[in-house]
Design a protein around this motif. Sequence first.
Motif, PDB file in Angstrom:
ATOM      1  N   ARG A 186       0.822  -1.214   0.000  1.00 35.42           N
ATOM      2  CA  ARG A 186       0.000   0.000   0.000  1.00 35.42           C
ATOM      3  C   ARG A 186       0.854   1.261   0.000  1.00 35.42           C
ATOM      4  O   ARG A 186       0.617   2.198  -0.777  1.00 35.42           O
ATOM      5  CB  ARG A 186      -0.923  -0.007   1.227  1.00 35.42           C
ATOM      6  N   GLU A 187       1.865   1.298   0.882  1.00 38.37           N
ATOM      7  CA  GLU A 187       2.687   2.496   1.016  1.00 38.37           C
ATOM      8  C   GLU A 187       3.494   2.793  -0.247  1.00 38.37           C
ATOM      9  O   GLU A 187       3.594   3.944  -0.680  1.00 38.37           O
ATOM     10  CB  GLU A 187       3.632   2.348   2.216  1.00 38.37           C
ATOM     11  N   GLU A 190       1.260   4.136  -2.951  1.00 39.93           N
ATOM     12  CA  GLU A 190       0.881   5.520  -2.671  1.00 39.93           C
ATOM     13  C   GLU A 190       2.034   6.491  -2.919  1.00 39.93           C
ATOM     14  O   GLU A 190       1.823   7.595  -3.428  1.00 39.93           O
ATOM     15  CB  GLU A 190       0.406   5.648  -1.220  1.00 39.93           C
ATOM     16  N   GLU A 191       3.257   6.083  -2.557  1.00 43.79           N
ATOM     17  CA  GLU A 191       4.393   6.997  -2.621  1.00 43.79           C
ATOM     18  C   GLU A 191       5.072   7.037  -3.981  1.00 43.79           C
ATOM     19  O   GLU A 191       5.520   8.098  -4.439  1.00 43.79           O
ATOM     20  CB  GLU A 191       5.433   6.620  -1.554  1.00 43.79           C
ATOM     21  N   SER A 237       1.629  11.303  -4.220  1.00 40.31           N
ATOM     22  CA  SER A 237       1.080  11.689  -2.921  1.00 40.31           C
ATOM     23  C   SER A 237       1.894  12.807  -2.302  1.00 40.31           C
ATOM     24  O   SER A 237       2.110  13.843  -2.907  1.00 40.31           O
ATOM     25  CB  SER A 237       1.020  10.451  -2.005  1.00 40.31           C
TER      26      SER A 237
END
Length: 271
Positions: A186-187, A190-191, A237
């Motif tokens: 997920r991270e 997103e990044e 993001s």
Amino acid sequence: MSIKTQRYPATKKGHPAIGILLFVISIILLIITAPLGFIFGLCKSILKKGIGGLSTYLLQIAISIDQLGNVLMAQLLNTIWINKMGYKFGNRDETISSALGRNKQLNTLNSFGRFIDAILDRIDPNHSLNSIDYYVEPSEQIIDKIAWIHLVDGKLLSTRSKGRSCFYIPGGKREDGETDAETLSREIKEELSVQIQLSSLQFMGVFEAQADHHKKGILVRMRCYKANYIGDLNPNSEIEEMVWLNYSDKEKVSEVDKIIFDFLKEKGELN
């Protein structure tokens, strides 16, 4: 040491009477069953594995007593062994020695705490530092994060968030109920706009240091993984900049990342 995957809160609030009642029941059960269970355990350990089995059984009991002491004596130890900015004793999942080691790393032991640590070191060199448990359940003092170690030509991928001057290894905090793989996937999506290939995950280690932008005694614990990915790397993001860093760039990163830089350099993976 086993890797714990479940997450529990450090404390669980409830009706005061329930806590008192459960405490009384646990003491009664301990008095009644502990002697019998201890004798049975001694005999079975010796019969099954001899002196080695006995040693293992007694060590397990010693660790459990140490964990109990970390809760039972937390208020006292927080008063007489560490300064006000120290890492607090009292995590029910941690031993006294582990908490002592974390304070030694942070340099938050007072004179009495350093005296106790010195005595332990004479008995068992680097006792408290070697006792630090990097798999204890997260608490209010331990920020639990997952990080992606991605190296290309001896350079490590790092990012800088908007409004920050320091670079960080990509990753982030775990959300409730997430596994390491779920958090990392997920991270990084997103990044950096790419999808981690979970089948390629390779555990690298656990690293811990004082957390940036937090008061003394608050630690960040990074569980690091290597992994392949699908897609094109692009900052997303809150990420303002993506860079490739050498070991010479170590002073540009956070405290825990510096430890990871040292680790990768020693392995010959970071130039």
